[in-house]
Design a protein around this motif. Structure first.
Motif, short mmCIF file in Angstrom:
data_model
loop_
_atom_site.label_atom_id
_atom_site.label_comp_id
_atom_site.label_asym_id
_atom_site.label_seq_id
_atom_site.Cartn_x
_atom_site.Cartn_y
_atom_site.Cartn_z
N SER A 72 -12.56 35.60 45.63
CA SER A 72 -12.35 35.32 44.21
C SER A 72 -11.59 36.46 43.54
O SER A 72 -11.67 37.63 43.96
CB SER A 72 -13.69 35.13 43.50
N LEU A 73 -10.86 36.12 42.49
CA LEU A 73 -10.17 37.13 41.70
C LEU A 73 -11.18 38.08 41.07
O LEU A 73 -10.92 39.28 40.92
CB LEU A 73 -9.32 36.47 40.62
N ASP A 74 -12.36 37.57 40.74
CA ASP A 74 -13.40 38.42 40.15
C ASP A 74 -13.79 39.56 41.09
O ASP A 74 -14.07 40.67 40.64
CB ASP A 74 -14.64 37.59 39.81
N THR A 75 -13.82 39.27 42.39
CA THR A 75 -14.16 40.32 43.36
C THR A 75 -13.10 41.41 43.34
O THR A 75 -13.41 42.61 43.32
CB THR A 75 -14.28 39.74 44.78
N VAL A 76 -11.83 41.01 43.34
CA VAL A 76 -10.74 41.99 43.30
C VAL A 76 -10.81 42.80 42.01
O VAL A 76 -10.67 44.02 42.01
CB VAL A 76 -9.37 41.30 43.43
N MET A 77 -11.04 42.12 40.90
CA MET A 77 -11.11 42.80 39.61
C MET A 77 -12.28 43.77 39.56
O MET A 77 -12.17 44.87 39.01
CB MET A 77 -11.22 41.77 38.49
N ASN A 78 -13.42 43.38 40.14
CA ASN A 78 -14.60 44.22 40.10
C ASN A 78 -14.37 45.56 40.78
O ASN A 78 -14.77 46.61 40.27
CB ASN A 78 -15.78 43.52 40.77
N PHE A 79 -13.69 45.53 41.92
CA PHE A 79 -13.50 46.76 42.68
C PHE A 79 -12.18 47.46 42.38
O PHE A 79 -12.01 48.63 42.73
CB PHE A 79 -13.59 46.47 44.18
N GLY A 108 -16.33 36.44 50.85
CA GLY A 108 -14.91 36.54 50.54
C GLY A 108 -14.15 37.48 51.46
O GLY A 108 -12.99 37.79 51.20
N CYS A 109 -14.79 37.92 52.54
CA CYS A 109 -14.14 38.81 53.50
C CYS A 109 -14.28 38.24 54.91
O CYS A 109 -15.30 37.61 55.23
CB CYS A 109 -14.75 40.22 53.45
N ASN A 110 -13.28 38.46 55.75
CA ASN A 110 -13.32 37.88 57.09
C ASN A 110 -13.61 38.90 58.19
O ASN A 110 -13.72 38.54 59.36
CB ASN A 110 -12.03 37.12 57.40
N ALA A 111 -13.72 40.18 57.83
CA ALA A 111 -14.04 41.21 58.82
C ALA A 111 -14.51 42.46 58.09
O ALA A 111 -14.15 42.69 56.93
CB ALA A 111 -12.82 41.54 59.68
N VAL A 112 -15.34 43.23 58.79
CA VAL A 112 -15.78 44.53 58.26
C VAL A 112 -15.60 45.57 59.36
O VAL A 112 -15.85 45.30 60.53
CB VAL A 112 -17.25 44.48 57.77
N ILE A 113 -15.16 46.75 58.95
CA ILE A 113 -14.83 47.81 59.90
C ILE A 113 -15.46 49.11 59.43
O ILE A 113 -15.35 49.46 58.24
CB ILE A 113 -13.30 47.99 60.02
N ASP A 142 -11.40 32.82 58.45
CA ASP A 142 -10.48 32.61 57.33
C ASP A 142 -9.28 33.53 57.44
O ASP A 142 -9.37 34.64 57.99
CB ASP A 142 -11.20 32.88 56.00
N ASP A 143 -8.15 33.09 56.91
CA ASP A 143 -6.95 33.93 56.90
C ASP A 143 -7.15 35.11 55.95
O ASP A 143 -7.83 35.00 54.93
CB ASP A 143 -5.73 33.12 56.43
N SER A 144 -6.54 36.22 56.29
CA SER A 144 -6.63 37.41 55.44
C SER A 144 -5.74 37.26 54.20
O SER A 144 -4.67 36.64 54.25
CB SER A 144 -6.19 38.65 56.22
N MET A 145 -6.20 37.84 53.11
CA MET A 145 -5.42 37.83 51.88
C MET A 145 -4.29 38.84 51.98
O MET A 145 -4.48 39.96 52.44
CB MET A 145 -6.31 38.18 50.68
N ALA A 155 -1.23 34.59 39.13
CA ALA A 155 -0.31 33.71 38.40
C ALA A 155 -1.04 32.51 37.81
O ALA A 155 -0.65 31.97 36.78
CB ALA A 155 0.82 33.25 39.30
N GLY A 156 -2.12 32.09 38.45
CA GLY A 156 -2.88 30.96 37.95
C GLY A 156 -3.72 31.28 36.73
O GLY A 156 -4.31 30.39 36.13
N LYS A 157 -3.76 32.53 36.33
CA LYS A 157 -4.58 32.93 35.18
C LYS A 157 -3.74 33.56 34.08
O LYS A 157 -4.22 34.35 33.29
CB LYS A 157 -5.66 33.92 35.62
#
Length: 207
Positions: A72-79, A108-113, A142-145, A155-157
């Motif tokens: 979600s965009l909220d996740t990106v905005m939060n961090f 919302g993440c497909n891998a952790v390192i 899921d595909d990576s962002m 752009a959608g917001k």
């Protein structure tokens, strides 16, 4: 020199986390890459005055949560839109900790390192942390962002539902982050920096 050629470089989107002396923090970065296969090492560049960079310099460890396209965009905005010096970014977030005690995000993440810093290089404006991968996990398929995906989400917001008028937008010429906040760009303080790449206000242009 046509610096727009650099816009053709592709980037991923990652949540970079760390822990030091009981304090956890994370930020958004787009510069994680694998640098060696044996031993398995990755690198990440972080602007020097970033709070996460400060903690990594002390702890010598970090985690990478790879954002997927359905994040979600909220996740990106939060961090990515504020500093951990000012607030606890994990207060309303579901998270786990890795083998080193660093925070990791699975939703919302497909891998952790999980990474242990091997070497720190002073690049002037940024630190480059080169680290050994001590653990990693693929959480889904899921595909990576990419940064392009992020721009599409943004752009959608762009339409203000209250006024139906398009906001003024300013784009970072370095990493293409788009600012469309409630505060007018001209009214932002002179020491404002891009929340993704850390470059100053002067590198933004109106779009």
């Amino acid at each position: 020199m046509d610096q727009t050629a650099l816009f053709s470089l592709t980037y991923g989107m990652y949540i970079l986390g760390t822990e030091f002396d009981g304090k956890i923090n994370a930020c958004i970065v787009n510069t994680v890459s694998q640098v060696t296969q044996e031993p398995v090492r990755v690198s990440v560049n972080v602007i020097k005055n970033n709070y996460t960079a400060e903690l990594i310099n002390k702890s010598k460890k970090f985690s990478v949560s790879v954002l997927s396209r359905n994040a979600s965009l909220d996740t990106v905005m939060n961090f990515g839109y504020s500093s951990g010096r000012d607030r606890n970014k994990f207060e309303n977030m579901s998270y786990d900790t890795d083998v080193q005690g660093c925070p990791i995000i699975r939703t919302g993440c497909n891998a952790v390192i999980s990474c242990k810093v091997f070497e720190t290089i002073d690049l002037g404006t940024h630190y480059m942390f080169i680290a050994d991968v001590v653990d990693c996990e693929k959480t889904n398929n899921d595909d990576s962002m990419t940064y392009g995906d992020y721009r599409d989400i943004k752009a959608g917001k762009q339409i203000d539902s209250k006024s139906e008028e398009k906001k003024e937008m300013y784009e970072c010429s370095i990493c293409h982050y788009i600012y469309d906040g409630e505060t007018s760009f001209d009214e932002l303080p002179d020491d404002y920096v891009c929340p993704v790449c850390g470059q100053p206000k002067s590198v933004f242009y109106k779009i």
